[in-house]
Design a protein around this motif. Sequence first.
Motif, short mmCIF file in Angstrom:
data_model
loop_
_atom_site.label_atom_id
_atom_site.label_comp_id
_atom_site.label_asym_id
_atom_site.label_seq_id
_atom_site.Cartn_x
_atom_site.Cartn_y
_atom_site.Cartn_z
N LEU A 94 -52.58 118.16 3.68
CA LEU A 94 -53.90 118.58 4.13
C LEU A 94 -53.82 119.80 5.03
O LEU A 94 -54.70 120.65 5.02
N ASN A 95 -52.77 119.87 5.85
CA ASN A 95 -52.58 121.04 6.70
C ASN A 95 -51.08 121.20 6.94
O ASN A 95 -50.44 120.34 7.53
N ALA A 96 -50.54 122.29 6.42
CA ALA A 96 -49.10 122.52 6.53
C ALA A 96 -48.72 122.82 7.98
O ALA A 96 -49.51 123.33 8.77
N GLY A 97 -47.48 122.49 8.31
CA GLY A 97 -46.99 122.79 9.65
C GLY A 97 -45.92 121.80 10.07
O GLY A 97 -45.53 120.91 9.30
N SER A 98 -45.44 121.96 11.29
CA SER A 98 -44.41 121.06 11.80
C SER A 98 -44.72 120.73 13.25
O SER A 98 -45.43 121.47 13.94
N GLY A 143 -49.88 115.68 15.65
CA GLY A 143 -49.85 115.58 14.20
C GLY A 143 -50.55 114.33 13.73
O GLY A 143 -50.75 113.38 14.49
N ILE A 144 -50.93 114.31 12.44
CA ILE A 144 -51.64 113.18 11.85
C ILE A 144 -51.02 112.86 10.50
O ILE A 144 -50.73 113.76 9.70
N VAL A 145 -50.82 111.56 10.25
CA VAL A 145 -50.41 111.08 8.93
C VAL A 145 -51.42 110.03 8.49
O VAL A 145 -51.64 109.04 9.18
N ALA A 196 -58.26 118.52 12.88
CA ALA A 196 -56.81 118.69 12.80
C ALA A 196 -56.45 120.09 12.31
O ALA A 196 -55.49 120.71 12.80
N SER A 197 -57.21 120.59 11.34
CA SER A 197 -56.96 121.95 10.85
C SER A 197 -57.25 122.97 11.93
O SER A 197 -56.52 123.94 12.11
N GLY A 198 -58.35 122.75 12.67
CA GLY A 198 -58.67 123.65 13.77
C GLY A 198 -57.62 123.63 14.86
O GLY A 198 -57.34 124.64 15.50
N TRP A 199 -57.03 122.45 15.08
CA TRP A 199 -55.96 122.34 16.08
C TRP A 199 -54.64 122.89 15.55
O TRP A 199 -53.68 123.03 16.31
N GLN A 200 -54.59 123.15 14.25
CA GLN A 200 -53.38 123.67 13.60
C GLN A 200 -52.20 122.72 13.77
O GLN A 200 -51.09 123.13 14.09
N VAL A 201 -52.47 121.43 13.52
CA VAL A 201 -51.40 120.44 13.58
C VAL A 201 -51.12 119.95 12.17
O VAL A 201 -52.01 119.92 11.32
N PRO A 202 -49.88 119.56 11.87
CA PRO A 202 -49.57 119.06 10.53
C PRO A 202 -50.36 117.80 10.22
O PRO A 202 -50.52 116.92 11.07
N GLU A 219 -42.88 117.30 9.47
CA GLU A 219 -43.20 118.53 8.75
C GLU A 219 -44.02 118.22 7.51
O GLU A 219 -43.73 117.26 6.79
N VAL A 220 -45.03 119.04 7.28
CA VAL A 220 -45.83 118.99 6.06
C VAL A 220 -45.61 120.31 5.33
O VAL A 220 -46.01 121.37 5.80
N ASP A 221 -44.94 120.22 4.18
CA ASP A 221 -44.64 121.39 3.35
C ASP A 221 -45.32 121.18 2.00
O ASP A 221 -44.97 120.25 1.27
N PRO A 222 -46.31 122.02 1.64
CA PRO A 222 -47.02 121.83 0.38
C PRO A 222 -46.11 121.84 -0.85
O PRO A 222 -46.48 121.31 -1.90
N ALA A 223 -44.94 122.44 -0.73
CA ALA A 223 -44.03 122.51 -1.88
C ALA A 223 -43.11 121.29 -1.98
O ALA A 223 -42.37 121.15 -2.95
N ALA A 224 -43.18 120.41 -0.98
CA ALA A 224 -42.28 119.26 -0.96
C ALA A 224 -42.86 118.07 -1.71
O ALA A 224 -44.03 118.08 -2.12
N ASP A 225 -42.04 117.03 -1.88
CA ASP A 225 -42.47 115.81 -2.54
C ASP A 225 -43.14 114.84 -1.58
O ASP A 225 -43.90 113.96 -2.00
#
Length: 652
Positions: free
Chosen positions: A172-176, A217-219, A234-240, A264-270
Amino acid sequence: MDAPALIDAQLTMTAFTQLAGRLGGYPFVKVVVDRPGGHIHFINDARYSFHAEYIAAEILGISKAELEAGIDDFNHSVYHAEDRRFYLGILALHTTDDRRMLSLETVEVDTMSGPMLAYFYLAVRAAVDPALPVLVKPANHSQEQLLAEIPTAEVPRIRAHELFSSARFVPLNAGSAHGRLRAFRTEDDYLAAADSLEWYDIIVMHRVPDDVPRLAGIVNADHTTPLSHTNVLASGWQVPNAVQLGIFDRIDAEQLNGRWVRYEVDPAADEITLTPTEDAVDVSRKPAWYAQRIVLEEPESQTSPITSLDRLRLHDRHRYGTKAANLGELHHVLANGSGRLLGFYQVRRPPRENLLPYLAKLLEVPVDADLNDAAIRLLRDNIAVPRGIALPFSVQRRFLESSPRVQQSIGKLKMALELDVPDVDRLCLELQRLIRGTRIPDDLREAVDSALVSELGGVRTFVVRSSSNAEDLAGFSAAGIYESINHVTTADRIFASIKEVWASLVSPRSVRLRQQAGISLDDSYMGVIVQEQVDGAIGGVMVTTNPLNRNDFRNVYVNVSVNSVTEVVSGAELPIQYLYSTVEGDGRTVSLGDAPSDLDVATRQQLQRLAIAGRLLQAHFSPDYTFDSPVDVEWIADEKRITIVQLRPYSA
């Protein structure tokens, strides 16, 4: 594999792995069927990122410059021509606990007929290892309708929403982030520990509640919509932030709850990355975002009158708040038109000079027609704005100043904020109680009543909405932190609701979040909108971007509830989710959410018109001349009209 492609050979799982790139967390291989000889090409993603570049270099023998010079003709030949030579698509690998399968998909703009889709599927199916199931994934609603005419036994298919519902990972929002993992299986568990949450915590829940404080961060352990208030914040806070199914089992197995982790949230990851670490966050320091201060436009709170919404313009936001000003501006656009509506389509998007020919097709007019006139006609034919009145900041100020007890309570709260003492929440709640219990002065009541009689006489049911200057700001959306009250019928309830909206400006959560953003209580004001309540068969939220891929300039994201807009933004209901193209047109269903079935064709066509209207309004409300700043629209629709009840910048 170093070769540019696997040609006329069987695609095995080994070959797929060697050729594949990654998109949205899924491995994929680009495929080209060259009809004259029936040749099939599985393209090496490491060599060619685009079908067109591969075809130009390896089949047609032309340069990239030559390709770009004739890109529109090329695209027409591969996506729209009935007698096309090349059939283009991608094969994506989907893995579940018990099986692997490949989905075959064209690009969204491809206008293949039913027989062409069947030919493409059969050609690819014959070239793929028989042990790997291949199912066609319709790229849009039109393809779904075409495939409905073909027996499933001939062309097996799987729809996007079926894949989405089983997706174990959705970024939903990439980052670490580096923080302490806090896992709560139930809302009661969360509430019991809410006071102990800190800025360095990474929270894991099935559904993260709207009142979550600012975190690292949020899961999400269950599927959600990126347009819920929590995910927008969460996107506005720029947190994964991500959806990860099965995350609680992993946390239990690795004993991660309460431990320091790197997330870490990586859009290219599984899947998400959660790595335990012995390095604790320095909890004595301020978080990095603490240094980011939000600057407000100087508010005017002295003499502004109560007025009809349709008399406001965008520049009135410093007196009435952003929501009221935006709705007033929307009234103005529908009544008077705008010279900015075409802005998004006029901008050069290489290799194209502009997108105006696409807009003409969407508006169903010739390219040389007056497109601005056609655009405003589409808005007027399809969009409405409820009538309403706006109470300015000056009314709130006069109300607060009418009560010495309220003034004293405000002074105590300001002192507590300045000293950063732990008594802030209690003082906020006490101030809210006083605001609710204080009588609105008679002259203010009479002024509000007079405006309601004049502008909204005959209306049975009202909505009372917040409209602050401390929201919808770059870096501070304030999504969901102020009150709006529906189903208000009597005068007494209107006045009680107005006070409830004023009180929401000093709720513990809103005060805390503003303080973290550097917005002082002295600078924060609350206007109020009183609107006629509009009912409809469906409602929802649209953002004029793709929140899952911000590089996608074509699509807008639409969430739909058959209950209410509130159900969407609160996250209480998982809505039907769509992507609609505002360039080539057509849409696709991303998720059915909690709905038992998709909406009918006529309603989906209405949503396409909403998407186009949203893109036009994005251009009008754009703060700059790139016209790329998306807007967030809350709407309600019946079979005749779409009513926009709120419009604001989408700052995620």
